[in-house]
Design a protein around this motif. Structure first.
Motif, PDB file in Angstrom:
ATOM      1  N   PRO A 282      26.594  -5.385  47.756  1.00  0.00           N
ATOM      2  CA  PRO A 282      26.975  -4.979  46.391  1.00  0.00           C
ATOM      3  C   PRO A 282      26.558  -3.541  46.095  1.00  0.00           C
ATOM      4  O   PRO A 282      27.238  -2.831  45.357  1.00  0.00           O
ATOM      5  CB  PRO A 282      26.193  -5.959  45.502  1.00  0.00           C
ATOM      6  N   GLU A 283      25.442  -3.108  46.702  1.00  0.00           N
ATOM      7  CA  GLU A 283      24.958  -1.738  46.507  1.00  0.00           C
ATOM      8  C   GLU A 283      25.988  -0.698  46.950  1.00  0.00           C
ATOM      9  O   GLU A 283      26.003   0.428  46.462  1.00  0.00           O
ATOM     10  CB  GLU A 283      23.695  -1.497  47.362  1.00  0.00           C
ATOM     11  N   PHE A 284      26.812  -1.059  47.912  1.00  0.00           N
ATOM     12  CA  PHE A 284      27.754  -0.084  48.491  1.00  0.00           C
ATOM     13  C   PHE A 284      29.036   0.048  47.683  1.00  0.00           C
ATOM     14  O   PHE A 284      29.867   0.890  47.973  1.00  0.00           O
ATOM     15  CB  PHE A 284      28.156  -0.509  49.914  1.00  0.00           C
ATOM     16  N   SER A 285      29.231  -0.842  46.694  1.00  0.00           N
ATOM     17  CA  SER A 285      30.535  -0.898  46.035  1.00  0.00           C
ATOM     18  C   SER A 285      30.659   0.176  44.950  1.00  0.00           C
ATOM     19  O   SER A 285      29.689   0.866  44.620  1.00  0.00           O
ATOM     20  CB  SER A 285      30.734  -2.289  45.437  1.00  0.00           C
ATOM     21  N   ARG A 286      31.855   0.304  44.421  1.00  0.00           N
ATOM     22  CA  ARG A 286      32.147   1.273  43.352  1.00  0.00           C
ATOM     23  C   ARG A 286      32.783   0.529  42.186  1.00  0.00           C
ATOM     24  O   ARG A 286      33.239  -0.608  42.345  1.00  0.00           O
ATOM     25  CB  ARG A 286      33.160   2.338  43.844  1.00  0.00           C
ATOM     26  N   GLN A 287      32.869   1.193  41.056  1.00  0.00           N
ATOM     27  CA  GLN A 287      33.634   0.636  39.945  1.00  0.00           C
ATOM     28  C   GLN A 287      35.104   0.842  40.294  1.00  0.00           C
ATOM     29  O   GLN A 287      35.565   1.972  40.413  1.00  0.00           O
ATOM     30  CB  GLN A 287      33.315   1.389  38.655  1.00  0.00           C
ATOM     31  N   LEU A 288      35.816  -0.260  40.487  1.00  0.00           N
ATOM     32  CA  LEU A 288      37.216  -0.160  40.893  1.00  0.00           C
ATOM     33  C   LEU A 288      38.074  -1.114  40.052  1.00  0.00           C
ATOM     34  O   LEU A 288      37.578  -2.141  39.591  1.00  0.00           O
ATOM     35  CB  LEU A 288      37.364  -0.549  42.368  1.00  0.00           C
ATOM     36  N   PRO A 289      39.355  -0.797  39.895  1.00  0.00           N
ATOM     37  CA  PRO A 289      40.212  -1.699  39.116  1.00  0.00           C
ATOM     38  C   PRO A 289      40.696  -2.911  39.911  1.00  0.00           C
ATOM     39  O   PRO A 289      41.444  -3.726  39.397  1.00  0.00           O
ATOM     40  CB  PRO A 289      41.393  -0.790  38.735  1.00  0.00           C
ATOM     41  N   ILE A 290      40.310  -3.003  41.177  1.00  0.00           N
ATOM     42  CA  ILE A 290      40.747  -4.134  42.005  1.00  0.00           C
ATOM     43  C   ILE A 290      39.537  -5.027  42.312  1.00  0.00           C
ATOM     44  O   ILE A 290      38.402  -4.566  42.241  1.00  0.00           O
ATOM     45  CB  ILE A 290      41.389  -3.637  43.333  1.00  0.00           C
ATOM     46  N   PRO A 291      39.778  -6.304  42.653  1.00  0.00           N
ATOM     47  CA  PRO A 291      38.642  -7.173  42.975  1.00  0.00           C
ATOM     48  C   PRO A 291      37.879  -6.662  44.201  1.00  0.00           C
ATOM     49  O   PRO A 291      38.485  -6.155  45.151  1.00  0.00           O
ATOM     50  CB  PRO A 291      39.293  -8.523  43.297  1.00  0.00           C
ATOM     51  N   GLN A 292      36.558  -6.811  44.116  1.00  0.00           N
ATOM     52  CA  GLN A 292      35.714  -6.395  45.247  1.00  0.00           C
ATOM     53  C   GLN A 292      34.943  -7.611  45.749  1.00  0.00           C
ATOM     54  O   GLN A 292      34.404  -8.373  44.949  1.00  0.00           O
ATOM     55  CB  GLN A 292      34.733  -5.323  44.801  1.00  0.00           C
ATOM     56  N   TYR A 293      34.905  -7.758  47.051  1.00  0.00           N
ATOM     57  CA  TYR A 293      34.260  -8.926  47.638  1.00  0.00           C
ATOM     58  C   TYR A 293      33.151  -8.490  48.590  1.00  0.00           C
ATOM     59  O   TYR A 293      33.217  -7.413  49.200  1.00  0.00           O
ATOM     60  CB  TYR A 293      35.281  -9.780  48.407  1.00  0.00           C
ATOM     61  N   LEU A 294      32.195  -9.394  48.723  1.00  0.00           N
ATOM     62  CA  LEU A 294      31.100  -9.161  49.660  1.00  0.00           C
ATOM     63  C   LEU A 294      31.510  -9.712  51.017  1.00  0.00           C
ATOM     64  O   LEU A 294      31.817 -10.905  51.139  1.00  0.00           O
ATOM     65  CB  LEU A 294      29.860  -9.894  49.127  1.00  0.00           C
ATOM     66  N   PHE A 295      31.555  -8.856  52.001  1.00  0.00           N
ATOM     67  CA  PHE A 295      31.925  -9.260  53.363  1.00  0.00           C
ATOM     68  C   PHE A 295      30.864  -8.718  54.310  1.00  0.00           C
ATOM     69  O   PHE A 295      30.771  -7.514  54.515  1.00  0.00           O
ATOM     70  CB  PHE A 295      33.286  -8.651  53.750  1.00  0.00           C
ATOM     71  N   TYR A 296      30.073  -9.607  54.867  1.00  0.00           N
ATOM     72  CA  TYR A 296      29.021  -9.121  55.753  1.00  0.00           C
ATOM     73  C   TYR A 296      29.581  -8.824  57.140  1.00  0.00           C
ATOM     74  O   TYR A 296      30.467  -9.524  57.609  1.00  0.00           O
ATOM     75  CB  TYR A 296      27.932 -10.181  55.909  1.00  0.00           C
ATOM     76  N   PRO A 297      29.013  -7.825  57.794  1.00  0.00           N
ATOM     77  CA  PRO A 297      29.288  -7.686  59.226  1.00  0.00           C
ATOM     78  C   PRO A 297      28.697  -8.903  59.952  1.00  0.00           C
ATOM     79  O   PRO A 297      27.977  -9.697  59.337  1.00  0.00           O
ATOM     80  CB  PRO A 297      28.549  -6.410  59.620  1.00  0.00           C
ATOM     81  N   ALA A 298      28.983  -9.013  61.217  1.00  0.00           N
ATOM     82  CA  ALA A 298      28.540 -10.233  61.903  1.00  0.00           C
ATOM     83  C   ALA A 298      28.186  -9.952  63.354  1.00  0.00           C
ATOM     84  O   ALA A 298      28.657  -8.978  63.949  1.00  0.00           O
ATOM     85  CB  ALA A 298      29.665 -11.266  61.846  1.00  0.00           C
ATOM     86  N   ILE A 299      27.357 -10.825  63.892  1.00  0.00           N
ATOM     87  CA  ILE A 299      27.062 -10.759  65.321  1.00  0.00           C
ATOM     88  C   ILE A 299      27.693 -11.970  65.996  1.00  0.00           C
ATOM     89  O   ILE A 299      27.924 -12.995  65.355  1.00  0.00           O
ATOM     90  CB  ILE A 299      25.542 -10.732  65.599  1.00  0.00           C
ATOM     91  N   ASP A 300      27.965 -11.807  67.277  1.00  0.00           N
ATOM     92  CA  ASP A 300      28.506 -12.933  68.037  1.00  0.00           C
ATOM     93  C   ASP A 300      27.354 -13.580  68.804  1.00  0.00           C
ATOM     94  O   ASP A 300      26.782 -12.956  69.701  1.00  0.00           O
ATOM     95  CB  ASP A 300      29.590 -12.439  69.003  1.00  0.00           C
ATOM     96  N   PRO A 301      27.009 -14.816  68.484  1.00  0.00           N
ATOM     97  CA  PRO A 301      25.841 -15.439  69.128  1.00  0.00           C
ATOM     98  C   PRO A 301      26.052 -15.724  70.602  1.00  0.00           C
ATOM     99  O   PRO A 301      25.086 -15.977  71.318  1.00  0.00           O
ATOM    100  CB  PRO A 301      25.678 -16.751  68.348  1.00  0.00           C
ATOM    101  N   LEU A 302      27.319 -15.670  71.045  1.00  0.00           N
ATOM    102  CA  LEU A 302      27.581 -15.966  72.460  1.00  0.00           C
ATOM    103  C   LEU A 302      27.848 -14.695  73.273  1.00  0.00           C
ATOM    104  O   LEU A 302      28.128 -14.774  74.472  1.00  0.00           O
ATOM    105  CB  LEU A 302      28.777 -16.925  72.585  1.00  0.00           C
ATOM    106  N   SER A 303      27.780 -13.543  72.641  1.00  0.00           N
ATOM    107  CA  SER A 303      27.997 -12.296  73.380  1.00  0.00           C
ATOM    108  C   SER A 303      26.770 -11.988  74.230  1.00  0.00           C
ATOM    109  O   SER A 303      25.698 -12.571  74.026  1.00  0.00           O
ATOM    110  CB  SER A 303      28.238 -11.146  72.401  1.00  0.00           C
ATOM    111  N   GLU A 304      26.932 -11.048  75.157  1.00  0.00           N
ATOM    112  CA  GLU A 304      25.811 -10.713  76.050  1.00  0.00           C
ATOM    113  C   GLU A 304      24.596 -10.207  75.264  1.00  0.00           C
ATOM    114  O   GLU A 304      23.464 -10.371  75.685  1.00  0.00           O
ATOM    115  CB  GLU A 304      26.247  -9.654  77.064  1.00  0.00           C
TER     116      GLU A 304
END
Lengths: 408, 219
Positions: free
Chosen positions: A179-201
């Protein structure tokens, strides 16, 4: 599918061992109404960087769920990427004097890509600023365009943001990592976390023999506490600050410090920072400065697993996925409260936050004195990552978003 | 064994967090935010945390308390906020009113501290729920138990916790069906009294399964 994507294909079923069969069943249920629907992911690089790494793992999983997903990379040359790098830094708050020519270059390359990319999917996901102006190609009809911003827009250069905002406002939604990274915008803003792959090397389980070999190779003593920071040699990661914190902790505990990052040879600033780090280390035999070859995920994995405490003392940070990588391995993490780190480290629950060299040193000493608390933080951290920052969760958020857009 | 006319239909849910345009940099601004944010936002920052941080059972109650502790270092206010037992409330309005009262009292008693900037801002968010039928239903207690055992965290959260918003914080989907369709009022009540604050989702589910098993043995 490209060779890279084919190489990264891990059957969805394999993740049920990690997240449970119920989660996989849920993904299949959410994907059912989206079968055959077209999705186009667009970013600016096929290799290197967090976005490409995530897409490399995400796209094959979405394909297995029978989404008609494709991943396109926009084309540009040095001139374009010089401009977008300046924009990127300016959006992060670094000084930048806006030049009209830069904006022209940005628009010209976006226009060229509009002519060559398909941009005809029902769901178009545009990643970061480089391809943001592709939205000009949006055709009328039942399509949905969303903008995924992976950077911190909390203190952007005004001129660059105002330029970019005119495009961002024309999307159906924007996604931010915090949420800290967002701006005041006229469109909906969603929280989308980056992710790790637990099965990657970089994150898969390793046998103890391999971990022991890696420690031996780098002359790290497995019998004494190991503090580790994994990050490129960049001033914003404050490796010299980590050394200062280690020196304070060293007065009380006979510990070692590992600073491991990618090779700095192709990064002029990285070379300078590495020199500063070596100077600060002052030939202390218990400080290991490791320039790992590019793509050494197994070594990184082993170093994280061998660590007593993982440190991430960044001064600025995007999301800082190395924190999630360490938490996934049940490691206690001491980190700066910057960028996306507080999202991963809930202070005193999934790790410890600090705001200074002395604070980092204090938390390290505290955890070395209280291994039972360190273990509890690591265990909680693992669950936190499992629930929020795994690739399966990311896929689920995308499915939910597409369903939501479709129903709107 | 009793069979219900209307089966229990299990669904799965995925939650997107929508970031609002409202944020607070200090305790006084938190009060303003609490007074004006949506009901969904109050629910998100009190109940949603049980889903997102479901593995935590100690010292963590709601986002307002956690932010007050970690960002403003006001342990006293954080404790008061954390002490509000959300299970006592039968409406979001009442919950909001008490949250505001606690913060307002602090602001009145400590006006200088109330305007000191916190380390990080608090961002008011709300959840957007996307549901999908799992294609799994139960007509009797055995079928219900079997499906419950294999339900994902999100599905369990949807039926057991998120349903409380739809049901005016009084009960949950499981209790409604067990009582209304199978006539198992005692079981329904016991399930509704499982403490969602001191249990993880997994331990709450384990308790629920034990309660069902006890009922089956008695039958």
């Amino acid at each position: 599918m490209t060779k890279t994507l084919a190489a990264n294909r891990i059957p969805l079923e394999n993740y049920s061992e990690v997240v449970g069969a119920g989660e996989i069943e849920e993904l299949r249920a959410l994907a059912k109404p989206l079968r055959g629907r077209s999705v186009e992911m667009i970013n600016s690089t096929a290799v290197g960087g967090g976005v490409a790494e995530i897409l490399n793992h995400l796209v094959p999983l979405a394909e297995e769920l029978e989404l008609g997903i494709r991943w396109d990379v926009m084309k540009g040359d040095e001139e374009f990427f010089d401009v977008t790098k300046s924009f990127h830094n300016a959006l992060h708050g670094e000084p930048y004097l806006a030049k009209p020519k830069d904006f022209e270059i940005f628009l010209r390359y976006n226009e060229q890509n509009r002519a060559t990319l398909p941009l005809d999917a029902e769901f178009v996901v545009v990643h970061d600023l480089q391809p943001a102006a592709l939205v000009d190609a949006r055709k009328p009809g039942p399509n949905h365009w969303v903008w995924r911003c992976h950077i911190d827009l909390s203190r952007p250069n005004r001129a660059v943001w105002e330029f970019l905002e005119q495009f961002v406002s024309r999307y159906d939604g924007a996604m931010f990592s915090s949420p800290e990274f967002s701006r005041q915008l006229p469109i909906p803003q969603y929280l989308f976390y980056p992710a790790i792959d637990p099965l990657s090397e970089k994150n898969c389980p390793l046998d103890s023999e391999f971990i022991a070999q890696v420690l031996l190779r780098y002359q790290i003593d497995p019998q004494r506490p190991i503090l580790t920071q994994i990050s490129r040699f960049d001033r914003l990661k404050d490796p010299v600050g980590v050394i200062r914190a280690y020196r304070i902790a060293k007065r009380y505990f006979d510990c070692q410090l590992v600073l491991a990052g990618g090779s700095a040879s192709d990064d002029p600033e990285g070379v300078l920072v590495l020199k500063e780090v070596r100077r600060a280390a002052d030939q202390d035999p218990d400080i290991k400065i490791l320039e790992l070859p590019a793509w050494a995920p197994l070594e990184v994995n082993a170093l994280q697993r061998a660590s007593t405490i993982v440190v991430q003392k960044s001064l600025r940070e995007g999301f800082g996925l190395t924190v999630s990588e360490a938490l996934w391995k049940k490691k206690p993490v001491v980190a700066s409260a910057v960028g996306g780190i507080p999202t991963q480290i809930i202070h005193k629950h999934t790790g410890l936050l600090a705001h200074s060299v002395e604070g980092i040193a204090y938390q390290i000493r505290f955890l070395l004195s209280h291994p039972e608390i360190a273990a509890k933080l690591g265990a909680n951290g693992h669950e936190h990552v499992k629930e929020n920052f795994l690739i399966t969760q990311k896929l689920k958020r995308y499915l939910a978003l597409f369903l939501l857009l479709d129903r709107a | 064994m009793n069979a219900a006319e209307a089966p229990f239909e299990f669904v799965t849910a995925s939650y997107l967090t929508r970031i609002g345009n409202q944020s607070a940099g200090n305790i006084a601004e938190l009060l303003t935010g609490l007074e004006h944010c949506s009901d969904a936002s109050i629910f998100h920052h009190t109940f949603q945390t049980l889903g997102v941080h479901h593995f935590l059972t100690e010292g963590f109650s709601n986002d307002f308390a956690q932010w007050t502790l970690s960002s403003t270092n006001r342990n006293d206010l954080a404790e008061h906020l954390a002490a509000l037992d959300i299970r006592d409330y039968t409406s979001i309005a009442a919950l909001r009113s008490d949250l505001c009262r606690v913060v307002r009292d602090f602001c009145a008693a400590q006006p200088q501290l109330a305007t000191q900037s916190g380390l990080e801002r608090f961002h008011f968010c709300e959840s957007v729920e996307v549901t999908m039928p799992l294609g799994r239903s139960a007509r009797n207690l055995d079928e219900f138990r079997e499906a419950l055992e294999h339900l994902s965290h999100a599905g369990f959260y949807y039926h057991f916790i998120s349903s409380r918003l739809r049901l005016q914080l009084q009960t949950n989907d499981f209790s409604v069906w067990l009582s209304g369709s199978l006539g198992l009022r005692t079981l329904a009540d016991s399930i509704n009294h499982i403490d969602v604050y001191t249990n993880t989702l997994d331990s709450a589910r384990a308790k629920l399964l034990r309660l069902i098993d006890r009922t089956r043995r008695k039958a």
